[in-house]
Write a protein that holds these residues in place. Structure first.
Motif, PDB file in Angstrom:
ATOM      1  N   ARG A   7       0.849  -1.195   0.000  1.00  0.00           N
ATOM      2  CA  ARG A   7       0.000   0.000   0.000  1.00  0.00           C
ATOM      3  C   ARG A   7       0.881   1.241   0.000  1.00  0.00           C
ATOM      4  NH1 ARG A   7      -4.503  -1.795   4.442  1.00  0.00           N
ATOM      5  NH2 ARG A   7      -4.998  -3.765   3.454  1.00  0.00           N
ATOM      6  N   THR A   8       0.790   1.989  -1.065  1.00  0.00           N
ATOM      7  CA  THR A   8       1.608   3.192  -1.176  1.00  0.00           C
ATOM      8  C   THR A   8       0.762   4.455  -1.162  1.00  0.00           C
ATOM      9  OG1 THR A   8       1.568   3.046  -3.580  1.00  0.00           O
ATOM     10  CG2 THR A   8       3.411   1.984  -2.451  1.00  0.00           C
ATOM     11  N   GLY A   9      -0.531   4.334  -0.974  1.00  0.00           N
ATOM     12  CA  GLY A   9      -1.420   5.493  -0.986  1.00  0.00           C
ATOM     13  C   GLY A   9      -1.066   6.530   0.066  1.00  0.00           C
ATOM     14  N   LEU A  10      -0.712   6.078   1.244  1.00  0.00           N
ATOM     15  CA  LEU A  10      -0.341   7.000   2.316  1.00  0.00           C
ATOM     16  C   LEU A  10       0.899   7.798   1.934  1.00  0.00           C
ATOM     17  CD1 LEU A  10      -0.604   8.109   5.205  1.00  0.00           C
ATOM     18  CD2 LEU A  10       0.801   6.171   5.939  1.00  0.00           C
ATOM     19  N   PHE A  11       1.857   7.136   1.302  1.00  0.00           N
ATOM     20  CA  PHE A  11       3.086   7.836   0.916  1.00  0.00           C
ATOM     21  C   PHE A  11       2.835   8.837  -0.211  1.00  0.00           C
ATOM     22  CE2 PHE A  11       4.945   3.900   2.758  1.00  0.00           C
ATOM     23  CZ  PHE A  11       5.500   4.518   3.865  1.00  0.00           C
ATOM     24  N   ILE A  13       0.048  10.548  -0.530  1.00  0.00           N
ATOM     25  CA  ILE A  13      -0.586  11.680   0.161  1.00  0.00           C
ATOM     26  C   ILE A  13       0.463  12.497   0.906  1.00  0.00           C
ATOM     27  CG2 ILE A  13      -2.164  12.282   2.040  1.00  0.00           C
ATOM     28  CD1 ILE A  13      -3.856   9.858   1.156  1.00  0.00           C
ATOM     29  N   LEU A  14       1.376  11.820   1.602  1.00  0.00           N
ATOM     30  CA  LEU A  14       2.436  12.530   2.319  1.00  0.00           C
ATOM     31  C   LEU A  14       3.367  13.264   1.353  1.00  0.00           C
ATOM     32  CD1 LEU A  14       3.295   9.925   5.081  1.00  0.00           C
ATOM     33  CD2 LEU A  14       2.115  12.103   5.356  1.00  0.00           C
ATOM     34  N   PHE A  15       3.630  12.665   0.197  1.00  0.00           N
ATOM     35  CA  PHE A  15       4.453  13.339  -0.805  1.00  0.00           C
ATOM     36  C   PHE A  15       3.770  14.615  -1.297  1.00  0.00           C
ATOM     37  CE2 PHE A  15       5.134  13.886  -5.430  1.00  0.00           C
ATOM     38  CZ  PHE A  15       6.420  14.388  -5.375  1.00  0.00           C
ATOM     39  N   LEU A  16       2.497  14.539  -1.610  1.00  0.00           N
ATOM     40  CA  LEU A  16       1.777  15.727  -2.085  1.00  0.00           C
ATOM     41  C   LEU A  16       1.712  16.805  -1.003  1.00  0.00           C
ATOM     42  CD1 LEU A  16      -1.071  14.032  -4.124  1.00  0.00           C
ATOM     43  CD2 LEU A  16       0.967  15.191  -4.991  1.00  0.00           C
ATOM     44  N   LEU A  17       1.516  16.400   0.243  1.00  0.00           N
ATOM     45  CA  LEU A  17       1.522  17.374   1.337  1.00  0.00           C
ATOM     46  C   LEU A  17       2.895  18.009   1.518  1.00  0.00           C
ATOM     47  CD1 LEU A  17      -0.681  15.609   4.032  1.00  0.00           C
ATOM     48  CD2 LEU A  17      -1.246  17.625   2.680  1.00  0.00           C
ATOM     49  N   SER A  18       3.946  17.235   1.320  1.00  0.00           N
ATOM     50  CA  SER A  18       5.283  17.807   1.458  1.00  0.00           C
ATOM     51  C   SER A  18       5.598  18.757   0.302  1.00  0.00           C
ATOM     52  CB  SER A  18       6.337  16.711   1.562  1.00  0.00           C
ATOM     53  OG  SER A  18       6.456  15.995   0.351  1.00  0.00           O
ATOM     54  N   VAL A  19       5.058  18.500  -0.872  1.00  0.00           N
ATOM     55  CA  VAL A  19       5.241  19.432  -1.992  1.00  0.00           C
ATOM     56  C   VAL A  19       4.505  20.733  -1.713  1.00  0.00           C
ATOM     57  CG1 VAL A  19       4.704  19.821  -4.429  1.00  0.00           C
ATOM     58  CG2 VAL A  19       5.700  17.669  -3.709  1.00  0.00           C
ATOM     59  N   PHE A  45       8.553  10.417  -1.981  1.00  0.00           N
ATOM     60  CA  PHE A  45       8.424  10.044  -3.384  1.00  0.00           C
ATOM     61  C   PHE A  45       9.034   8.664  -3.632  1.00  0.00           C
ATOM     62  CE2 PHE A  45       9.803  10.348  -7.897  1.00  0.00           C
ATOM     63  CZ  PHE A  45       8.534  10.417  -8.449  1.00  0.00           C
ATOM     64  N   ALA A  46      10.186   8.406  -3.040  1.00  0.00           N
ATOM     65  CA  ALA A  46      10.829   7.097  -3.208  1.00  0.00           C
ATOM     66  C   ALA A  46       9.990   5.995  -2.579  1.00  0.00           C
ATOM     67  CB  ALA A  46      12.213   7.121  -2.595  1.00  0.00           C
ATOM     68  N   LYS A  47       9.399   6.259  -1.431  1.00  0.00           N
ATOM     69  CA  LYS A  47       8.557   5.253  -0.794  1.00  0.00           C
ATOM     70  C   LYS A  47       7.268   5.047  -1.568  1.00  0.00           C
ATOM     71  CE  LYS A  47      10.156   5.253   3.928  1.00  0.00           C
ATOM     72  NZ  LYS A  47      10.084   3.865   4.336  1.00  0.00           N
ATOM     73  N   ALA A  48       6.716   6.085  -2.158  1.00  0.00           N
ATOM     74  CA  ALA A  48       5.497   5.950  -2.952  1.00  0.00           C
ATOM     75  C   ALA A  48       5.752   5.124  -4.209  1.00  0.00           C
ATOM     76  CB  ALA A  48       4.950   7.321  -3.312  1.00  0.00           C
ATOM     77  N   LEU A  49       6.945   5.247  -4.795  1.00  0.00           N
ATOM     78  CA  LEU A  49       7.295   4.444  -5.959  1.00  0.00           C
ATOM     79  C   LEU A  49       7.830   3.068  -5.564  1.00  0.00           C
ATOM     80  CD1 LEU A  49       9.032   7.057  -8.278  1.00  0.00           C
ATOM     81  CD2 LEU A  49       6.734   6.110  -8.474  1.00  0.00           C
ATOM     82  N   ASP A  50       7.882   2.779  -4.281  1.00  0.00           N
ATOM     83  CA  ASP A  50       8.348   1.509  -3.729  1.00  0.00           C
ATOM     84  C   ASP A  50       9.808   1.244  -4.106  1.00  0.00           C
ATOM     85  OD1 ASP A  50       8.078  -0.748  -2.173  1.00  0.00           O
ATOM     86  OD2 ASP A  50       7.386  -1.984  -3.835  1.00  0.00           O
ATOM     87  N   LEU A  51      10.612   2.286  -4.025  1.00  0.00           N
ATOM     88  CA  LEU A  51      12.036   2.140  -4.275  1.00  0.00           C
ATOM     89  C   LEU A  51      12.810   1.853  -2.985  1.00  0.00           C
ATOM     90  CD1 LEU A  51      12.549   5.125  -6.733  1.00  0.00           C
ATOM     91  CD2 LEU A  51      12.322   2.703  -7.272  1.00  0.00           C
ATOM     92  N   MET A  52      12.216   2.186  -1.865  1.00  0.00           N
ATOM     93  CA  MET A  52      12.861   1.928  -0.572  1.00  0.00           C
ATOM     94  C   MET A  52      12.064   0.894   0.196  1.00  0.00           C
ATOM     95  SD  MET A  52      14.070   5.744   0.629  1.00  0.00           S
ATOM     96  CE  MET A  52      13.713   5.441   2.276  1.00  0.00           C
TER      97      MET A  52
END
Length: 52
Positions: A7-11, A13-19, A45-52
């Motif tokens: 589940r990357t939806g939370l990340f 949302i957090l990415f958009l809030l940080s932008v 952004f990296a967590k939302a793309l599942d890179l980390m």
């Protein structure tokens, strides 16, 4: 091997809030501190793309 859906939806949302926070700091009188928000942008952004 078993694959699970992460589940990357939370990340996202957090990415958009940080932008939004980045641009809020950038346009504020303390705009010189906008680089303080960049680690959050990159990490979420990296967590939302599942890179980390």
């Amino acid at each position: 091997m078993e694959t699970t859906k992460k589940r990357t939806g939370l990340f996202w949302i957090l990415f958009l809030l940080s932008v939004v926070g980045f641009f809020a700091v950038l346009w504020s009188p303390i705009g010189a501190y906008c680089s303080m928000v960049l680690p959050f942008n990159v990490t979420f952004f990296a967590k939302a793309l599942d890179l980390m």
